[in-house]
Design an enzyme around this catalytic site. Structure first.
Site, PDB file in Angstrom:
ATOM      1  N   SER A  97      33.943  -3.267  86.600  1.00  0.00           N
ATOM      2  CA  SER A  97      32.922  -4.283  86.404  1.00  0.00           C
ATOM      3  C   SER A  97      31.513  -3.690  86.498  1.00  0.00           C
ATOM      4  O   SER A  97      31.168  -2.796  85.734  1.00  0.00           O
ATOM      5  CB  SER A  97      33.141  -5.417  87.417  1.00  0.00           C
ATOM      6  OG  SER A  97      32.377  -6.549  87.084  1.00  0.00           O
ATOM      7  N   ASP A 227      39.661 -11.940  80.399  1.00  0.00           N
ATOM      8  CA  ASP A 227      38.581 -11.682  81.355  1.00  0.00           C
ATOM      9  C   ASP A 227      37.536 -12.791  81.202  1.00  0.00           C
ATOM     10  O   ASP A 227      36.853 -12.879  80.186  1.00  0.00           O
ATOM     11  CB  ASP A 227      37.955 -10.313  81.075  1.00  0.00           C
ATOM     12  CG  ASP A 227      37.017  -9.856  82.175  1.00  0.00           C
ATOM     13  OD1 ASP A 227      36.340 -10.713  82.772  1.00  0.00           O
ATOM     14  OD2 ASP A 227      36.952  -8.642  82.433  1.00  0.00           O
ATOM     15  N   HIS A 256      39.803 -10.531  84.981  1.00  0.00           N
ATOM     16  CA  HIS A 256      38.767  -9.569  85.340  1.00  0.00           C
ATOM     17  C   HIS A 256      39.213  -8.663  86.487  1.00  0.00           C
ATOM     18  O   HIS A 256      39.065  -7.445  86.426  1.00  0.00           O
ATOM     19  CB  HIS A 256      37.487 -10.314  85.727  1.00  0.00           C
ATOM     20  CG  HIS A 256      36.321  -9.417  85.970  1.00  0.00           C
ATOM     21  ND1 HIS A 256      35.765  -8.646  84.976  1.00  0.00           N
ATOM     22  CD2 HIS A 256      35.598  -9.154  87.097  1.00  0.00           C
ATOM     23  CE1 HIS A 256      34.745  -7.949  85.466  1.00  0.00           C
ATOM     24  NE2 HIS A 256      34.629  -8.242  86.739  1.00  0.00           N
TER      25      HIS A 256
END
Length: 276
Positions: A97, A227, A256
């Site tokens: 991320s 996601d 995610h």
């Protein structure tokens, strides 16, 4: 506690486990978490003979909580200070991320010989926010809403994120882990609210296109199609297209936080990439 002090006097906490002469793997966590989010991967790759290193970004976890430096250039400079102090050579940097953005910014600027490969998972590059050069991006209003919810009631906000879109627990039939939700919340609340607030701008508005273009080491790009935080179509495939030497791995229906939900699937894929 192991720490390194950066140029502006900020103390960055890190863990460093495994043989000193083994290939070093450096893990970069997402927002608003800490190195603890890598629990599974740290143990897995340690058991495979690697040297595993993971830090807490400034304003996160056990690192100092300064009033400034909560943007990608400083994040990357902090990583450089740590890798210099540890004298790492031919390291593999793995980022999830926001941490994927940090990896891309650091690797693009790293001294020759410091980095051999990189892995970015559910990562924010090339750029998240919608703008003229990125019409498929996420509207700025979505990030304004994140800031507003964080400022209003950070504790509840972090429960809502972890129990909803982050791990895909808001999807029908999802197998919910209360432990993962609680771990996410605990990591988030350990950090500084100012750092987390400003980091939203860092992960959503930073354009990593030029960084991606500069990177010449092999990069594994991993992203799930479900996601809800960093939408697949505007992230993983685009980064892989820009990178000179990329391998894109797409995971149908994965959320995610897929590294925590499906470590048994994803860890071996990363291991295979390391050995290639």
């Amino acid at each position: 506690m192991s720490t390194v002090t950066t140029a502006d006097g900020t103390s960055i906490f890190y863990v460093d486990w495994g043989p000193r002469d083994a290939t070093p793997l450096v893990f970069h966590h997402g927002w608003p978490l800490s190195y603890v989010d890598w629990d599974n991967q740290l143990l897995y790759f340690l058991s495979k003979g690697y040297r595993v290193i993971a830090h807490d970004r400034r304003g996160h976890g056990r690192s100092d909580q300064p009033s400034s430096g909560h943007e990608m250039d400083t994040y990357a400079a902090d990583v450089a200070a740590m890798t210099d102090a540890l004298e790492l050579q031919d390291a593999v940097h793995v980022g999830h991320s926001t941490g994927g953005g940090e990896v891309v910014r650091y690797v693009a600027r790293a001294e020759p010989g410091r980095v051999s490969k990189a892995v970015i998972v559910s990562a924010v590059p090339p750029v998240m926010v919608k703008k003229e050069s990125n019409p498929e991006g996420t509207p700025i209003e979505a990030f304004d809403e994140l800031r507003a919810e964080l400022a209003a009631n950070r504790a509840q906000f972090y429960i809502d994120v972890a129990s909803g879109p982050f791990y895909g627990y808001n999807r029908p039939g999802a197998e919910v882990s209360q432990g993962l939700i609680d771990r996410w919340w605990a990591q988030g609340m350990m950090g500084a609210v100012n750092a987390h607030y400003e980091c939203i701008k860092a992960f959503s508005e930073t354009d990593f296109t030029e960084d991606l273009e500069k990177i010449d080491v092999p990069v594994l790009v991993m992203h799930g199609t479900d996601d809800q935080v960093v939408p697949y179509a505007d992230a993983g495939p685009k980064s892989a297209e820009i990178l000179r030497n990329a391998t894109l791995k797409t995971y149908e229906g994965y959320p995610h936080g897929m590294l925590s939900v499906y470590p048994d699937v994803l860890n071996p894929v990363i291991l295979e990439f390391l050995k290639a």
